[in-house]
Design a protein around this motif. Structure first.
Motif, short mmCIF file in Angstrom:
data_model
loop_
_atom_site.label_atom_id
_atom_site.label_comp_id
_atom_site.label_asym_id
_atom_site.label_seq_id
_atom_site.Cartn_x
_atom_site.Cartn_y
_atom_site.Cartn_z
N UNK A 1 -88.11 50.46 89.99
CA UNK A 1 -88.82 51.26 88.98
C UNK A 1 -88.77 50.59 87.61
N UNK A 2 -87.59 50.15 87.17
CA UNK A 2 -87.50 49.54 85.84
C UNK A 2 -88.19 48.18 85.81
N UNK A 3 -88.23 47.47 86.92
CA UNK A 3 -88.95 46.20 86.95
C UNK A 3 -90.46 46.43 86.94
N UNK A 4 -90.91 47.47 87.61
CA UNK A 4 -92.34 47.74 87.69
C UNK A 4 -92.89 48.28 86.37
N UNK A 5 -92.07 49.05 85.63
CA UNK A 5 -92.53 49.64 84.38
C UNK A 5 -92.15 48.83 83.15
N UNK A 6 -91.29 47.80 83.30
CA UNK A 6 -90.99 46.89 82.20
C UNK A 6 -90.47 47.60 80.95
N UNK B 1 -96.24 44.37 84.85
CA UNK B 1 -95.43 45.38 84.16
C UNK B 1 -95.88 45.65 82.73
N UNK B 2 -96.68 44.76 82.14
CA UNK B 2 -97.22 45.00 80.80
C UNK B 2 -98.60 45.64 80.85
N UNK B 3 -99.11 45.89 82.05
CA UNK B 3 -100.41 46.54 82.29
C UNK B 3 -101.58 45.70 81.76
N UNK C 1 -100.15 52.73 87.27
CA UNK C 1 -99.89 51.70 86.27
C UNK C 1 -98.54 51.96 85.60
N UNK C 2 -97.93 50.96 84.96
CA UNK C 2 -96.61 51.14 84.33
C UNK C 2 -96.56 52.28 83.32
N UNK C 3 -97.64 52.54 82.59
CA UNK C 3 -97.63 53.64 81.63
C UNK C 3 -97.98 54.97 82.28
N UNK C 4 -98.49 54.95 83.50
CA UNK C 4 -98.89 56.17 84.17
C UNK C 4 -100.26 56.67 83.75
N UNK C 5 -101.00 55.86 82.98
CA UNK C 5 -102.33 56.30 82.52
C UNK C 5 -103.43 55.99 83.53
N UNK C 6 -103.20 55.01 84.40
CA UNK C 6 -104.23 54.57 85.33
C UNK C 6 -103.68 54.57 86.75
N UNK C 7 -104.58 54.65 87.71
CA UNK C 7 -104.24 54.56 89.12
C UNK C 7 -105.16 53.54 89.76
N UNK C 8 -104.60 52.66 90.57
CA UNK C 8 -105.39 51.68 91.30
C UNK C 8 -105.30 51.99 92.79
N UNK C 9 -106.43 51.93 93.48
CA UNK C 9 -106.45 52.17 94.92
C UNK C 9 -107.24 51.06 95.59
N UNK C 10 -106.84 50.75 96.82
CA UNK C 10 -107.56 49.77 97.63
C UNK C 10 -107.93 50.40 98.96
#
Length: 451
Positions: free
Chosen positions: A335-340, A197-199, A154-163
């Motif tokens: 990176x900057x677009x993904x993390x906003x 990017x805003x999570x 996630x943009x803040x690095x607090x969460x991870x998503x997997x598929x």
């Protein structure tokens, strides 16, 4: 009573022969060094005369002393570029200074430099915070019952998503390293996951051809699936926050050869990009463009890369330099677009306008020197570096210089070296480097600005 002196030390003898006289220390030559900024090539200070055996730490202290712009000391990395006649194809084009100029440059096997030369040392400022090396596995996240096909922080690095192939996406809390939510709804493999990017939202694309939106806080779906693709979804990309902070749109590419742009407010497809004649493998939403309103980059198995106006979906350019399927694509602004608006300081925004201004500031800081750069990788074993649009800066001089470099339909560089198909390429967060992986079991690191 008189003090007794110890007997004189016995002279060391080697097989009956006295020890040889120690060799006098070798004199290090004095050289002229010019420190320049790696980004723009401008001198950081006047040329200085110093011994060639000055250590890398000594060079760093000297640059910080001579450079009056920064009050606090900044860590630097140093390198010297090899002259064109001393380079060989496939070999490094620069010499990194790890110990000293005498050991690393004057003793280099190319023998391209002599003490009489003026040494132009490129200085690259490094991050002021240290990244801990990954020396062990902190935990194993178990839950999927089939192979994991995609993952995204996630943009803040607090969460991870997997598929995965079990038709589910999962969310993981990285503070506790435990499962957070199971996202069930797809009728086929989950092939791609992408964070807004805003999570606030998470998008997933599946083998069933559907795109689904999720609320990461509750793990619940946001409405029904977005249906329209006739084959599986290959890639997803969100509209940058500095262009649309309140309701960014979502682009999805598919094996059916189309790219669809979805409105998250109306949950309808705004337009479809149908110019490709084969599978669209990657889509990226860039933050620049000629009018600064954003562009879409698509890479396809029809051997072309196409650039589209993100407002109306109008085609702008078609790049036909690759000789085989184009399978991967990356932007130096990814990176900057993904993390906003989120950076390493961890500051939270209170409004959409504040998030937009922070995201725009981060984006402009990155593209102010080289503009938005693109690297494409193909099954023809090569990569291309492109600069298609001028940079978005407030300075007229910088914009004019960027416009001279940008606006080219021919690549800046052709990156050769891989012996088999290129499978993936990615820029470093600061855009200075790019790493590519291929089926020849190798990873190659390239200069992100020159190739």
């Amino acid at each position: 009573m008189a003090t007794l002196l110890p007997p004189p030390k016995r002279q060391k003898v080697y097989h009956g022969v006295p020890a040889p006289e120690p060799e006098p220390p070798k004199q290090s030559p004095h050289i002229v060094v010019q420190f320049v900024n790696e980004e723009d090539g401008q001198p950081l200070a006047p040329a200085v005369n110093l011994p060639a055996n000055v250590s890398r730490e000594g060079l760093e202290a000297l640059v910080n002393k001579l450079n009056t712009k920064d009050e606090d000391p900044v860590p630097f990395a140093f390198h010297i570029s090899l002259p064109a006649d001393a380079t060989t194809p496939g070999a490094p084009t620069r010499i990194a200074i790890a110990k000293s100029i005498e050991e690393d440059v004057l003793s280099h096997p190319s023998h391209a430099f002599t003490p009489e030369d003026v040494f132009v040392v490129h200085c690259s400022p490094q991050a002021v915070f240290k990244v801990r090396p990954a020396t062990r596995c902190s935990s194993t996240l178990s839950g999927h019952t089939s192979p994991i096909l995609c993952a995204s922080f996630s943009p803040t690095g607090n969460l991870l998503a997997t598929g995965a192939g079990d038709c589910n996406a999962r969310l993981w809390d990285l503070f506790t390293e435990t499962p957070s939510h199971v996202l069930s709804g797809h009728k086929g493999w989950v092939l791609c996951v992408e964070w807004e990017a805003m999570e606030r939202k998470l998008a997933t694309g599946g083998h069933d051809g559907h795109v689904r939106l999720w609320d990461p806080k509750t793990g619940k779906p946001i409405g029904d699936a977005l249906k329209g693709h006739t084959k599986w979804v290959t890639s997803l990309s969100w509209e940058p926050i500095h262009l649309n902070p309140s309701a960014p749109r979502l682009a999805s590419s598919s094996k059916d050869g189309t790219v669809r742009v979805w409105s998250t407010l109306t949950r309808r497809c705004e337009y479809t990009l149908g110019g490709h004649t084969a599978s669209v493998n990657v889509v990226r939403w860039g933050g620049g463009g000629l009018n600064g309103k954003g562009v879409l980059y698509t890479a396809s198995s029809d051997r072309t890369v196409r650039i589209w106006n993100a407002e109306q979906g109008r085609p702008l350019h078609t790049l036909k330099d690759h000789a085989h399927w184009v399978t991967t694509l990356t932007l130096n602004t990814d990176f900057v677009l993904r993390t906003g608006p989120f950076d390493h300081l961890g500051k939270k925004t209170t409004s959409d306008s504040e998030a937009q201004s922070l995201a725009l500031k981060r984006y402009n800081a990155l593209v102010s020197t080289a503009g938005e750069l693109l690297i494409t990788g193909s099954d023809d074993h090569t990569l291309f570096l492109w600069s298609l649009f001028p940079s978005r800066t407030s300075s007229g001089d910088a914009s004019a210089a960027a416009a001279e470099r940008g606006g080219k339909l021919k690549p800046l560089a052709r990156l050769t070296g891989h012996q088999r198909q290129v499978s993936h390429v990615a820029f470093s967060p600061d855009g200075r480097w790019a790493a590519s992986a291929a089926w020849d079991n190798s990873v190659r690191v390239w200069d992100g600005r020159t190739g």
